[in-house]
Design a protein around this motif. Sequence first.
Motif, PDB file in Angstrom:
ATOM      1  N   GLN A  26      19.495  14.283  47.621  1.00 58.16           N
ATOM      2  CA  GLN A  26      19.890  12.970  48.137  1.00 58.16           C
ATOM      3  C   GLN A  26      20.362  12.035  47.013  1.00 58.16           C
ATOM      4  O   GLN A  26      20.693  10.883  47.267  1.00 58.16           O
ATOM      5  N   GLU A  27      20.350  12.558  45.777  1.00 55.53           N
ATOM      6  CA  GLU A  27      20.757  11.794  44.589  1.00 55.53           C
ATOM      7  C   GLU A  27      19.953  10.501  44.445  1.00 55.53           C
ATOM      8  O   GLU A  27      20.498   9.430  44.175  1.00 55.53           O
ATOM      9  N   LEU A  28      18.629  10.638  44.618  1.00 60.61           N
ATOM     10  CA  LEU A  28      17.726   9.495  44.496  1.00 60.61           C
ATOM     11  C   LEU A  28      16.885   9.630  43.232  1.00 60.61           C
ATOM     12  O   LEU A  28      16.443  10.737  42.892  1.00 60.61           O
ATOM     13  N   THR A  29      16.654   8.524  42.554  1.00 58.61           N
ATOM     14  CA  THR A  29      15.718   8.518  41.437  1.00 58.61           C
ATOM     15  C   THR A  29      14.304   8.384  42.008  1.00 58.61           C
ATOM     16  O   THR A  29      14.127   8.032  43.179  1.00 58.61           O
ATOM     17  N   GLN A  32      13.959   4.833  43.275  1.00 55.38           N
ATOM     18  CA  GLN A  32      14.631   4.564  44.550  1.00 55.38           C
ATOM     19  C   GLN A  32      13.835   5.134  45.725  1.00 55.38           C
ATOM     20  O   GLN A  32      13.666   4.475  46.747  1.00 55.38           O
ATOM     21  N   LEU A  33      13.330   6.371  45.568  1.00 57.70           N
ATOM     22  CA  LEU A  33      12.549   6.964  46.649  1.00 57.70           C
ATOM     23  C   LEU A  33      11.226   6.232  46.836  1.00 57.70           C
ATOM     24  O   LEU A  33      10.789   5.999  47.963  1.00 57.70           O
ATOM     25  N   ALA A  34      10.605   5.827  45.737  1.00 57.26           N
ATOM     26  CA  ALA A  34       9.344   5.082  45.823  1.00 57.26           C
ATOM     27  C   ALA A  34       9.539   3.796  46.623  1.00 57.26           C
ATOM     28  O   ALA A  34       8.696   3.427  47.441  1.00 57.26           O
ATOM     29  N   GLN A  35      10.658   3.115  46.409  1.00 57.75           N
ATOM     30  CA  GLN A  35      10.937   1.886  47.157  1.00 57.75           C
ATOM     31  C   GLN A  35      11.125   2.180  48.645  1.00 57.75           C
ATOM     32  O   GLN A  35      10.662   1.435  49.497  1.00 57.75           O
ATOM     33  N   LYS A  36      11.807   3.288  48.946  1.00 54.06           N
ATOM     34  CA  LYS A  36      12.048   3.639  50.348  1.00 54.06           C
ATOM     35  C   LYS A  36      10.755   3.984  51.090  1.00 54.06           C
ATOM     36  O   LYS A  36      10.613   3.662  52.264  1.00 54.06           O
ATOM     37  N   VAL A  37       9.827   4.662  50.409  1.00 59.21           N
ATOM     38  CA  VAL A  37       8.596   5.088  51.087  1.00 59.21           C
ATOM     39  C   VAL A  37       7.426   4.138  50.834  1.00 59.21           C
ATOM     40  O   VAL A  37       6.320   4.379  51.299  1.00 59.21           O
ATOM     41  N   GLU A  38       7.696   3.066  50.081  1.00 60.07           N
ATOM     42  CA  GLU A  38       6.694   2.023  49.819  1.00 60.07           C
ATOM     43  C   GLU A  38       5.461   2.576  49.104  1.00 60.07           C
ATOM     44  O   GLU A  38       4.333   2.427  49.570  1.00 60.07           O
ATOM     45  N   CYS A  39       5.717   3.246  47.977  1.00 59.28           N
ATOM     46  CA  CYS A  39       4.613   3.718  47.141  1.00 59.28           C
ATOM     47  C   CYS A  39       5.029   3.581  45.677  1.00 59.28           C
ATOM     48  O   CYS A  39       6.148   3.172  45.383  1.00 59.28           O
ATOM     49  N   GLU A  50       2.605  18.285  41.808  1.00 62.05           N
ATOM     50  CA  GLU A  50       1.472  18.874  42.526  1.00 62.05           C
ATOM     51  C   GLU A  50       0.121  18.523  41.899  1.00 62.05           C
ATOM     52  O   GLU A  50      -0.798  19.334  41.841  1.00 62.05           O
ATOM     53  N   LEU A  51       0.031  17.255  41.451  1.00 58.23           N
ATOM     54  CA  LEU A  51      -1.226  16.742  40.917  1.00 58.23           C
ATOM     55  C   LEU A  51      -1.947  15.886  41.948  1.00 58.23           C
ATOM     56  O   LEU A  51      -3.041  15.398  41.705  1.00 58.23           O
ATOM     57  N   ALA A  52      -1.290  15.678  43.098  1.00 56.54           N
ATOM     58  CA  ALA A  52      -1.862  14.891  44.185  1.00 56.54           C
ATOM     59  C   ALA A  52      -1.347  15.456  45.492  1.00 56.54           C
ATOM     60  O   ALA A  52      -0.345  16.173  45.520  1.00 56.54           O
ATOM     61  N   SER A  53      -2.042  15.124  46.567  1.00 57.65           N
ATOM     62  CA  SER A  53      -1.662  15.575  47.900  1.00 57.65           C
ATOM     63  C   SER A  53      -1.395  14.356  48.777  1.00 57.65           C
ATOM     64  O   SER A  53      -2.208  13.437  48.812  1.00 57.65           O
ATOM     65  N   PRO A  54      -0.273  14.321  49.481  1.00 58.58           N
ATOM     66  CA  PRO A  54       0.058  13.145  50.297  1.00 58.58           C
ATOM     67  C   PRO A  54      -0.700  13.116  51.618  1.00 58.58           C
ATOM     68  O   PRO A  54      -1.101  14.155  52.133  1.00 58.58           O
ATOM     69  N   SER A  55      -0.858  11.930  52.150  1.00 60.87           N
ATOM     70  CA  SER A  55      -1.430  11.788  53.491  1.00 60.87           C
ATOM     71  C   SER A  55      -0.351  12.156  54.506  1.00 60.87           C
ATOM     72  O   SER A  55       0.830  12.278  54.180  1.00 60.87           O
ATOM     73  N   LEU A  56      -0.752  12.312  55.763  1.00 64.86           N
ATOM     74  CA  LEU A  56       0.203  12.641  56.814  1.00 64.86           C
ATOM     75  C   LEU A  56       1.221  11.518  56.999  1.00 64.86           C
ATOM     76  O   LEU A  56       2.417  11.771  57.164  1.00 64.86           O
ATOM     77  N   ALA A  57       0.778  10.272  56.949  1.00 62.29           N
ATOM     78  CA  ALA A  57       1.705   9.146  57.083  1.00 62.29           C
ATOM     79  C   ALA A  57       2.715   9.144  55.934  1.00 62.29           C
ATOM     80  O   ALA A  57       3.903   8.886  56.128  1.00 62.29           O
ATOM     81  N   MET A  58       2.245   9.449  54.713  1.00 62.61           N
ATOM     82  CA  MET A  58       3.134   9.517  53.560  1.00 62.61           C
ATOM     83  C   MET A  58       4.158  10.635  53.747  1.00 62.61           C
ATOM     84  O   MET A  58       5.340  10.473  53.447  1.00 62.61           O
ATOM     85  N   LEU A  59       3.718  11.792  54.260  1.00 67.76           N
ATOM     86  CA  LEU A  59       4.650  12.895  54.504  1.00 67.76           C
ATOM     87  C   LEU A  59       5.732  12.490  55.494  1.00 67.76           C
ATOM     88  O   LEU A  59       6.906  12.830  55.318  1.00 67.76           O
ATOM     89  N   HIS A  60       5.357  11.757  56.534  1.00 69.28           N
ATOM     90  CA  HIS A  60       6.351  11.281  57.505  1.00 69.28           C
ATOM     91  C   HIS A  60       7.354  10.356  56.833  1.00 69.28           C
ATOM     92  O   HIS A  60       8.566  10.469  57.056  1.00 69.28           O
ATOM     93  N   ARG A  61       6.880   9.428  55.999  1.00 70.09           N
ATOM     94  CA  ARG A  61       7.789   8.489  55.320  1.00 70.09           C
ATOM     95  C   ARG A  61       8.706   9.231  54.351  1.00 70.09           C
ATOM     96  O   ARG A  61       9.899   8.930  54.262  1.00 70.09           O
ATOM     97  N   LEU A  62       8.157  10.214  53.631  1.00 69.00           N
ATOM     98  CA  LEU A  62       8.971  11.004  52.704  1.00 69.00           C
ATOM     99  C   LEU A  62      10.047  11.779  53.462  1.00 69.00           C
ATOM    100  O   LEU A  62      11.220  11.777  53.079  1.00 69.00           O
ATOM    101  N   ARG A  64      11.362  11.219  56.413  1.00 74.20           N
ATOM    102  CA  ARG A  64      12.368  10.316  56.971  1.00 74.20           C
ATOM    103  C   ARG A  64      13.309   9.818  55.878  1.00 74.20           C
ATOM    104  O   ARG A  64      14.529   9.816  56.039  1.00 74.20           O
ATOM    105  N   SER A  65      12.759   9.437  54.734  1.00 75.03           N
ATOM    106  CA  SER A  65      13.578   8.913  53.636  1.00 75.03           C
ATOM    107  C   SER A  65      14.473   9.983  53.017  1.00 75.03           C
ATOM    108  O   SER A  65      15.538   9.677  52.489  1.00 75.03           O
ATOM    109  N   LEU A  66      14.029  11.238  53.081  1.00 73.55           N
ATOM    110  CA  LEU A  66      14.799  12.341  52.497  1.00 73.55           C
ATOM    111  C   LEU A  66      15.674  13.048  53.536  1.00 73.55           C
ATOM    112  O   LEU A  66      16.256  14.091  53.266  1.00 73.55           O
ATOM    113  N   GLU A  67      15.730  12.473  54.747  1.00 75.79           N
ATOM    114  CA  GLU A  67      16.565  12.984  55.833  1.00 75.79           C
ATOM    115  C   GLU A  67      16.256  14.450  56.145  1.00 75.79           C
ATOM    116  O   GLU A  67      17.136  15.292  56.278  1.00 75.79           O
TER     117      GLU A  67
END
Length: 196
Positions: A26-29, A32-39, A50-62, A64-67
Amino acid sequence: MKKNGDTSGTVLPNLGMRLRHARLAQELTLKQLAQKVECSESLLSKLENELASPSLAMLHRLARSLETNISDLMAENWVADSPVLKPEQRRRKRFIQRNKQGGIDLENLTYNHKGGLLQGNIHIIEPGVASDGLIEHHGEEMGYVLAGELELYLGEETHLLAAGDSFYFPSHIPHGYCNIGTTVAQVLWVNTPVTF
């Protein structure tokens, strides 16, 4: 309920690589992605490494933001040799880990494959544990409570469910749940299209 993602669960194999690939496609830094997913950029970096595991809500935001969708981000590199999936073949993933209260596991009832239209899981929710906020996305969902009891949140409504109860809702309605009982709740959950 953490908005920026839960980092205490089990890391999901290959998710970091897929996140990085989808972000670069998606050519995102990271910023830029952090701003889109609010983290934070720091959390995204941990997820990609792979030093952390996302929550289900975070996975949905990721997703959606990554199409893309959660299923494609997490698709395993295995192919179904049979239409039957025996109990010992089913994958189980921990999506939420609450330090003292336990967590939420999802046990796959269907093989993960790119382009799938239907997905089934058993949500295994330990007592006192809730999903990480209300999520919304495209599609439809239905479920059947196999064991235990929980509150199902659909928009402004709360529904008390017990073993034997079933439900249906369009996925664009903000939804979540909480195990309000004293035993583990198990819910057969089916959604289309594949979202995680």
